[in-house]
Design a protein around this motif. Structure first.
Motif, short mmCIF file in Angstrom:
data_model
loop_
_atom_site.label_atom_id
_atom_site.label_comp_id
_atom_site.label_asym_id
_atom_site.label_seq_id
_atom_site.Cartn_x
_atom_site.Cartn_y
_atom_site.Cartn_z
N ILE A 59 0.79 -1.43 0.78
CA ILE A 59 -0.28 0.04 -0.24
C ILE A 59 0.56 1.34 -0.09
O ILE A 59 2.02 0.91 0.47
CB ILE A 59 -1.36 0.19 1.33
CG1 ILE A 59 -1.77 -1.10 1.47
CG2 ILE A 59 -1.53 1.34 1.26
CD1 ILE A 59 -3.13 -1.01 0.08
N GLU A 60 0.88 2.22 -0.59
CA GLU A 60 1.18 3.16 -0.93
C GLU A 60 -0.31 4.19 -0.12
O GLU A 60 -1.03 4.93 -0.89
CB GLU A 60 1.89 3.79 -2.14
CG GLU A 60 2.66 4.95 -2.26
CD GLU A 60 3.18 5.11 -3.18
OE1 GLU A 60 3.41 4.59 -4.24
OE2 GLU A 60 3.42 7.15 -3.43
N LEU A 61 0.18 5.36 0.20
CA LEU A 61 -0.49 5.67 1.20
C LEU A 61 -0.23 7.34 0.72
O LEU A 61 1.14 7.67 1.12
CB LEU A 61 -1.11 6.11 2.87
CG LEU A 61 -1.53 7.10 3.15
CD1 LEU A 61 -3.02 6.45 2.59
CD2 LEU A 61 -2.15 6.57 5.42
N LYS A 62 -0.97 8.69 0.40
CA LYS A 62 -0.93 9.68 0.12
C LYS A 62 -1.78 10.19 0.55
O LYS A 62 -3.07 10.32 0.83
CB LYS A 62 -0.90 10.20 -1.18
CG LYS A 62 -0.31 9.85 -2.26
CD LYS A 62 -0.43 9.74 -3.57
CE LYS A 62 0.23 9.48 -4.56
NZ LYS A 62 1.82 9.75 -4.39
N PHE A 63 -1.27 11.03 2.24
CA PHE A 63 -1.96 11.01 3.20
C PHE A 63 -2.18 12.86 3.42
O PHE A 63 -1.01 13.43 2.70
CB PHE A 63 -1.60 11.37 4.56
CG PHE A 63 -2.80 11.78 5.62
CD1 PHE A 63 -3.09 10.46 5.88
CD2 PHE A 63 -2.40 12.95 6.24
CE1 PHE A 63 -4.29 11.59 6.84
CE2 PHE A 63 -2.90 13.14 8.13
CZ PHE A 63 -4.22 12.30 7.92
N SER A 64 -3.17 13.60 3.36
CA SER A 64 -3.41 15.18 3.44
C SER A 64 -4.25 15.67 3.87
O SER A 64 -5.57 15.15 4.30
CB SER A 64 -4.10 15.56 1.53
OG SER A 64 -4.02 16.88 1.66
N LYS A 75 -9.59 20.37 -2.42
CA LYS A 75 -8.69 19.97 -3.49
C LYS A 75 -7.88 19.05 -3.61
O LYS A 75 -7.14 18.57 -4.72
CB LYS A 75 -7.92 21.50 -2.82
CG LYS A 75 -7.84 22.71 -3.69
CD LYS A 75 -6.84 24.07 -2.79
CE LYS A 75 -7.18 25.33 -2.77
NZ LYS A 75 -6.75 25.65 -2.05
N ALA A 76 -7.93 18.34 -2.45
CA ALA A 76 -6.60 17.50 -2.41
C ALA A 76 -7.52 16.35 -3.36
O ALA A 76 -6.27 15.41 -3.54
CB ALA A 76 -6.75 17.37 -1.13
N ILE A 77 -9.01 15.81 -3.10
CA ILE A 77 -9.10 14.92 -4.03
C ILE A 77 -9.09 15.27 -5.37
O ILE A 77 -8.75 14.08 -5.85
CB ILE A 77 -11.06 14.81 -3.53
CG1 ILE A 77 -10.57 14.38 -2.08
CG2 ILE A 77 -11.32 14.25 -4.15
CD1 ILE A 77 -12.55 14.73 -1.34
N ARG A 78 -9.14 16.56 -5.67
CA ARG A 78 -8.76 17.36 -7.47
C ARG A 78 -7.51 16.43 -7.23
O ARG A 78 -7.32 15.86 -8.71
CB ARG A 78 -9.22 18.13 -7.81
CG ARG A 78 -10.70 18.78 -7.49
CD ARG A 78 -10.81 19.65 -8.40
NE ARG A 78 -12.25 19.39 -8.75
CZ ARG A 78 -13.15 20.25 -8.24
NH1 ARG A 78 -12.69 21.85 -7.05
NH2 ARG A 78 -14.64 20.28 -8.72
N SER A 82 -6.34 14.02 -10.25
CA SER A 82 -4.92 14.25 -11.52
C SER A 82 -3.62 13.58 -11.44
O SER A 82 -3.36 13.18 -12.20
CB SER A 82 -4.87 15.61 -11.07
OG SER A 82 -3.94 15.79 -9.96
N GLN A 83 -3.62 12.90 -10.37
CA GLN A 83 -1.78 11.89 -10.08
C GLN A 83 -2.37 10.06 -10.80
O GLN A 83 -1.90 9.70 -10.38
CB GLN A 83 -1.80 11.55 -8.52
CG GLN A 83 -1.21 13.31 -8.08
CD GLN A 83 -0.53 13.26 -6.50
OE1 GLN A 83 0.04 12.54 -6.26
NE2 GLN A 83 -1.42 14.34 -5.82
#
Ligand code: GYE
Length: 324
Positions: A59-64, A75-78, A82-83
């Protein structure tokens, strides 16, 4: 010679691309948009998610962190869209206003998991599953505990037939604030328990204190009970009550929700009378759901967390076993 070089370069590039995409496929990339760090509950929730992600190598987590602002979550969801992350999960600060961004995620074919709080959208295909507590039930539990225990604690001679309750609500427009209010109102309807003041303390200790000060200023000793939608606001209110010269837990009966460690400590000191459990430890079930989803399994639309009620009498025994 030039041609040979070109062939080698092209082959190398092709190899790199294949390796790159194989690597990308190895990991499931999850974008998580958290509300903020407004309470001990939220901090424990973040810990649970981040540490669970670390314990799963694929698992790679991108946390905001949105600092309690819906616009930051959008903004984070957008940016997750895009990523091109594999799954988006988030804990929506308020219930409404999510349609446009959820439609964008759907168009990009990225599944969305709601963690902890629900959204109010017409089209429920915009999210895959909602995991978390039943907040209406928590409100009912707080109300029921109060109705069953109030006379024993503050009215043993049954002299008063109206009980004045002040309510500290959570963040305006958030699912737990709306539902905890409703659940409590539902079970206390038509009873002796009347809410004389109700205002948001935004789920924070500082705001809980500030609003309780205002309640005390206008209602003073008329206040019999404080119902707080979370422990942090109750802990802030305790300070206000003490500064006003009253005894929290005795002059004012306090029931709140979350069951964080700080509430157990206050119960041991006799300052909170009961806390209703709401577990923030959602990390394991979140990533189980992510993995099931990626394995093509169908998820239930609703995953409810199992929780209990802790009266002050059980606090000393339970405190050492609390994980948050
Ligand atoms: O009760 C409160 C937090 O959404 C259940 O949010 C959660 C609530 C929790 O800040 O302390």
């Amino acid at each position: 010679m030039k041609k040979w070089l070109q062939i080698i370069a092209c082959t190398l590039f092709a190899c790199m691309m294949t390796a790159g995409s194989a690597l990308a496929k190895d990991k499931i990339v999850v974008g998580f948009s958290q509300i903020g760090a407004e309470s001990a509950w939220r901090v424990a929730n973040t810990d649970s998610i981040v540490s669970e992600a670390k314990s799963r190598p694929h698992i790679e987590l991108k946390f905001s962190d949105a600092q309690q602002k819906q616009e930051n979550q959008i903004k984070a969801i957008r940016s997750f869209i895009s990523q091109g992350v594999d799954v988006i999960a988030f804990s929506p600060v308020v219930e409404t206003g999510w349609e446009p961004v959820l439609k964008e995620a759907k168009r990009a074919k990225i599944p969305v998991i709601l963690s902890d709080r629900a959204v109010d959208v017409q089209d429920d295909t915009l999210w895959v599953t909602f995991m978390g507590s039943d907040f209406v039930e928590e409100g009912r539990r707080a109300g029921n505990w109060l109705m069953e225990n109030y006379d024993r604690l503050k009215n043993p001679d049954k002299s008063s037939d109206v009980v004045n309750v002040v309510e500290l609500q959570g963040t305006v427009g958030s699912a737990p604030a709306i539902d905890r209010k409703d659940g409590f109102a539902e079970v206390t309807k038509g009873s002796a328990f009347k809410i004389i003041k109700s205002q948001s303390g935004d789920f924070t200790r500082a705001k809980g204190k500030e609003v309780m000060e205002a309640f005390l200023k206008s209602e003073g000793k008329k206040i019999d009970v404080l119902y707080a939608h979370n422990d942090d606001m109750a802990l802030g209110a305790i300070q206000a009550i003490e500064e006003y010269g009253l005894n929290p837990g005795k002059d004012i009966i306090i029931v709140s929700i979350d069951a964080v460690r700080g509430a157990f400590e206050a119960m041991v000191e006799g300052k909170i009378n009961c806390t209703v459990e709401c577990s923030p430890l959602l990390g394991p079930q979140l990533f189980d759901a992510v993995e099931d989803l990626m394995a093509g399994k169908e998820l239930p639309k609703r995953i409810v967390t199992n929780e209990g009620v802790f009266p002050a009498e059980t606090a000393a025994e339970t405190l050492p076993t609390r994980k948050y």
